[in-house]
Write a protein that holds these residues in place. Structure first.
Motif, PDB file in Angstrom:
ATOM      1  N   TRP A 178      39.405  43.504  31.164  1.00  0.00           N
ATOM      2  CA  TRP A 178      39.906  43.983  32.457  1.00  0.00           C
ATOM      3  C   TRP A 178      39.263  45.331  32.730  1.00  0.00           C
ATOM      4  O   TRP A 178      39.152  46.175  31.828  1.00  0.00           O
ATOM      5  CB  TRP A 178      41.426  44.131  32.430  1.00  0.00           C
ATOM      6  CG  TRP A 178      42.011  44.613  33.737  1.00  0.00           C
ATOM      7  CD1 TRP A 178      42.267  43.858  34.843  1.00  0.00           C
ATOM      8  CD2 TRP A 178      42.410  45.937  34.063  1.00  0.00           C
ATOM      9  NE1 TRP A 178      42.802  44.635  35.840  1.00  0.00           N
ATOM     10  CE2 TRP A 178      42.900  45.924  35.388  1.00  0.00           C
ATOM     11  CE3 TRP A 178      42.398  47.147  33.362  1.00  0.00           C
ATOM     12  CZ2 TRP A 178      43.376  47.058  36.030  1.00  0.00           C
ATOM     13  CZ3 TRP A 178      42.868  48.293  34.001  1.00  0.00           C
ATOM     14  CH2 TRP A 178      43.354  48.241  35.316  1.00  0.00           C
ATOM     15  N   ASP A 201      47.706  50.517  27.386  1.00  0.00           N
ATOM     16  CA  ASP A 201      47.301  51.672  28.198  1.00  0.00           C
ATOM     17  C   ASP A 201      46.010  52.266  27.636  1.00  0.00           C
ATOM     18  O   ASP A 201      45.955  52.682  26.479  1.00  0.00           O
ATOM     19  CB  ASP A 201      48.410  52.729  28.192  1.00  0.00           C
ATOM     20  CG  ASP A 201      48.088  53.893  29.117  1.00  0.00           C
ATOM     21  OD1 ASP A 201      47.122  53.769  29.899  1.00  0.00           O
ATOM     22  OD2 ASP A 201      48.798  54.914  29.065  1.00  0.00           O
ATOM     23  N   LYS A 247      45.973  39.723  42.658  1.00  0.00           N
ATOM     24  CA  LYS A 247      46.251  41.076  42.203  1.00  0.00           C
ATOM     25  C   LYS A 247      45.108  41.610  41.353  1.00  0.00           C
ATOM     26  O   LYS A 247      44.640  42.729  41.541  1.00  0.00           O
ATOM     27  CB  LYS A 247      47.552  41.092  41.398  1.00  0.00           C
ATOM     28  CG  LYS A 247      47.952  42.478  40.918  1.00  0.00           C
ATOM     29  CD  LYS A 247      49.263  42.407  40.163  1.00  0.00           C
ATOM     30  CE  LYS A 247      49.680  43.787  39.663  1.00  0.00           C
ATOM     31  NZ  LYS A 247      50.931  43.739  38.901  1.00  0.00           N
ATOM     32  N   VAL A 248      44.615  40.781  40.416  1.00  0.00           N
ATOM     33  CA  VAL A 248      43.524  41.213  39.558  1.00  0.00           C
ATOM     34  C   VAL A 248      42.260  41.446  40.371  1.00  0.00           C
ATOM     35  O   VAL A 248      41.525  42.402  40.174  1.00  0.00           O
ATOM     36  CB  VAL A 248      43.279  40.183  38.451  1.00  0.00           C
ATOM     37  CG1 VAL A 248      42.019  40.516  37.671  1.00  0.00           C
ATOM     38  CG2 VAL A 248      44.480  40.128  37.517  1.00  0.00           C
ATOM     39  N   CYS A 273      46.244  48.186  31.732  1.00  0.00           N
ATOM     40  CA  CYS A 273      46.025  46.753  31.906  1.00  0.00           C
ATOM     41  C   CYS A 273      47.293  46.103  32.456  1.00  0.00           C
ATOM     42  O   CYS A 273      48.393  46.350  31.943  1.00  0.00           O
ATOM     43  CB  CYS A 273      45.629  46.121  30.577  1.00  0.00           C
ATOM     44  SG  CYS A 273      45.200  44.374  30.698  1.00  0.00           S
ATOM     45  N   PRO A 274      47.190  45.265  33.492  1.00  0.00           N
ATOM     46  CA  PRO A 274      48.385  44.740  34.153  1.00  0.00           C
ATOM     47  C   PRO A 274      49.073  43.595  33.426  1.00  0.00           C
ATOM     48  O   PRO A 274      50.122  43.155  33.856  1.00  0.00           O
ATOM     49  CB  PRO A 274      47.853  44.269  35.515  1.00  0.00           C
ATOM     50  CG  PRO A 274      46.431  43.901  35.249  1.00  0.00           C
ATOM     51  CD  PRO A 274      45.955  44.869  34.202  1.00  0.00           C
ATOM     52  N   TRP A 275      48.480  43.089  32.352  1.00  0.00           N
ATOM     53  CA  TRP A 275      49.132  41.975  31.662  1.00  0.00           C
ATOM     54  C   TRP A 275      49.431  42.350  30.215  1.00  0.00           C
ATOM     55  O   TRP A 275      48.943  43.346  29.694  1.00  0.00           O
ATOM     56  CB  TRP A 275      48.276  40.708  31.725  1.00  0.00           C
ATOM     57  CG  TRP A 275      46.879  40.864  31.208  1.00  0.00           C
ATOM     58  CD1 TRP A 275      46.493  41.079  29.924  1.00  0.00           C
ATOM     59  CD2 TRP A 275      45.671  40.832  31.973  1.00  0.00           C
ATOM     60  NE1 TRP A 275      45.130  41.166  29.832  1.00  0.00           N
ATOM     61  CE2 TRP A 275      44.593  41.014  31.073  1.00  0.00           C
ATOM     62  CE3 TRP A 275      45.397  40.639  33.330  1.00  0.00           C
ATOM     63  CZ2 TRP A 275      43.269  41.020  31.492  1.00  0.00           C
ATOM     64  CZ3 TRP A 275      44.074  40.644  33.734  1.00  0.00           C
ATOM     65  CH2 TRP A 275      43.035  40.838  32.831  1.00  0.00           C
ATOM     66  N   GLN A 309      42.392  44.758  42.164  1.00  0.00           N
ATOM     67  CA  GLN A 309      42.248  45.874  41.239  1.00  0.00           C
ATOM     68  C   GLN A 309      40.799  46.062  40.813  1.00  0.00           C
ATOM     69  O   GLN A 309      40.366  47.166  40.558  1.00  0.00           O
ATOM     70  CB  GLN A 309      43.126  45.657  40.012  1.00  0.00           C
ATOM     71  CG  GLN A 309      44.607  45.841  40.291  1.00  0.00           C
ATOM     72  CD  GLN A 309      45.447  45.505  39.083  1.00  0.00           C
ATOM     73  OE1 GLN A 309      44.977  44.847  38.160  1.00  0.00           O
ATOM     74  NE2 GLN A 309      46.681  45.934  39.077  1.00  0.00           N
ATOM     75  N   LYS A 359      38.408  48.762  35.571  1.00  0.00           N
ATOM     76  CA  LYS A 359      38.868  49.566  36.690  1.00  0.00           C
ATOM     77  C   LYS A 359      37.843  50.651  36.962  1.00  0.00           C
ATOM     78  O   LYS A 359      37.256  51.212  36.029  1.00  0.00           O
ATOM     79  CB  LYS A 359      40.232  50.199  36.383  1.00  0.00           C
ATOM     80  CG  LYS A 359      40.813  51.011  37.551  1.00  0.00           C
ATOM     81  CD  LYS A 359      42.196  51.557  37.223  1.00  0.00           C
ATOM     82  CE  LYS A 359      42.770  52.323  38.392  1.00  0.00           C
ATOM     83  NZ  LYS A 359      44.113  52.871  38.095  1.00  0.00           N
ATOM     84  N   PRO A 362      48.906  36.357  40.775  1.00  0.00           N
ATOM     85  CA  PRO A 362      48.229  37.102  39.699  1.00  0.00           C
ATOM     86  C   PRO A 362      46.726  37.209  39.894  1.00  0.00           C
ATOM     87  O   PRO A 362      46.135  38.240  39.644  1.00  0.00           O
ATOM     88  CB  PRO A 362      48.565  36.296  38.442  1.00  0.00           C
ATOM     89  CG  PRO A 362      49.804  35.529  38.795  1.00  0.00           C
ATOM     90  CD  PRO A 362      49.682  35.209  40.248  1.00  0.00           C
TER      91      PRO A 362
END
Length: 316
Positions: free
Chosen positions: A120, A92, A21-22, A44-46, A25, A122, A18
């Motif tokens: 988070w 999202d 991965k973060v 958001c991945p979590w 990103q 991006k 994890p």
């Protein structure tokens, strides 16, 4: 023995996957083609509770779009009527942009504030892919210089309050406080907003405490200031007359250390005081000289007998 080592390796990978991965990103800059109805993904991945989504663009002074689950959407003037939040899932923050122009080309930052895991982000680069790029698309454009309206110098380990009390035009309905470390994107750390239920304040700062006043003046109280607090703080006021911003630059110095800004401030104050003293001295000299000239003119106009009395009085 080999089976045990393989199981241990799998266990280590599962623990760090994890975090890896973060990290990937946050480093990779996605590229999106400039086209009508283009979608900028920000999922958001979590899992968790979404508190706020903020979109900013490198060349824009104000945030492009802000979404709050309770208070709705706020858009900057140039993106009014052109941006929609897709909200396909609870976490999202993706948006779509219509009526696009070449002014929409640039680097966008998406910041998702979540609970309990925190923010988070991006980065997305929008380009006109129909033409060969002039520069390497993997390299972000050089950051623009941020100009501060106010500069604040504070000693480390001291207490400081940064205030958002700009004299704005119109009625204020929301104030957003953001922080930017040098070379980093803006990050929301506090929001004050008036609703039908009253005054609402949200604190996303991990280094201070956000306070909201009834007049929608916001303040950030910092205790035991450190170098981590250095950077720019931007207050964005959403009013019925549009968005207005004010920026504060905070610089920390060691206790008893040298600060160029503080040194220059002392020089300006000293020069101003010296100039004021010199001006007062010149005024006094001029007034005395004028008084002497008037005395001479008066003696000339006197009758000879009165002039003689005047001279006798002067001798006494």
């Amino acid at each position: 023995m080999e089976a045990v080592q393989k199981d241990c390796w799998y266990f280590v990978v599962l623990i760090f996957l994890p975090f890896l991965k973060v990290a990937v990103q946050q480093r990779v800059i996605a590229t999106v083609r400039l086209e009508e109805g283009m979608v900028l993904d920000c999922l958001c991945p979590w899992d968790g509770n979404l508190s706020m989504v903020s979109w900013t663009k490198l060349s824009e002074k104000n945030p492009v779009a802000v979404f709050h689950p309770e208070f709705g959407v706020a858009l900057s003037h140039r993106f009014q009527g052109r941006v929609d939040f897709l909200r396909t899932t609870p976490m999202d923050g993706s948006i779509s942009i219509r009526n696009v122009t070449h002014q929409d080309i640039g680097l966008y930052y998406c910041s998702v504030q979540t609970f309990p895991q925190g923010p988070w982000t991006k980065h997305i680069q929008v380009e006109d892919l129909d033409e060969p790029p002039e520069e390497d698309p993997t390299e972000p454009p050089p950051p623009q210089e941020t100009v501060a309206n106010h500069e604040v110098v504070a000693e480390q380990n001291s207490n400081l309050t940064i205030e958002c009390n700009h004299q704005h035009n119109g009625t204020v309905n929301q104030v957003v406080l953001e922080k930017m470390l040098h070379g980093q994107p803006w990050r929301i750390i506090g929001v004050c907003k008036k609703t039908e239920g009253g005054l609402v304040g949200e604190d996303y700062s991990d280094r201070g405490r956000i306070s909201c006043a009834d007049s929608l003046d916001m303040s950030l109280q910092l205790t035991q200031v450190t170098q981590e607090d250095d950077g720019f703080y931007r207050c964005t006021f959403n009013t019925d007359a549009g968005q207005q911003t004010t920026t504060v630059q905070l610089t920390t110095v060691a206790p008893g250390g040298f600060s160029l800004s503080l040194y220059m401030m002392y020089i300006y104050i000293g020069a101003g005081a010296a100039g004021l003293v010199l001006l007062i001295a010149i005024i006094i000299v001029v007034m005395r000289q004028r008084k002497r000239n008037k005395r001479k003119e008066y003696r000339v106009k006197l009758h000879p007998s009165q002039g003689q009395k005047w001279r006798q009085w002067q001798r006494q």
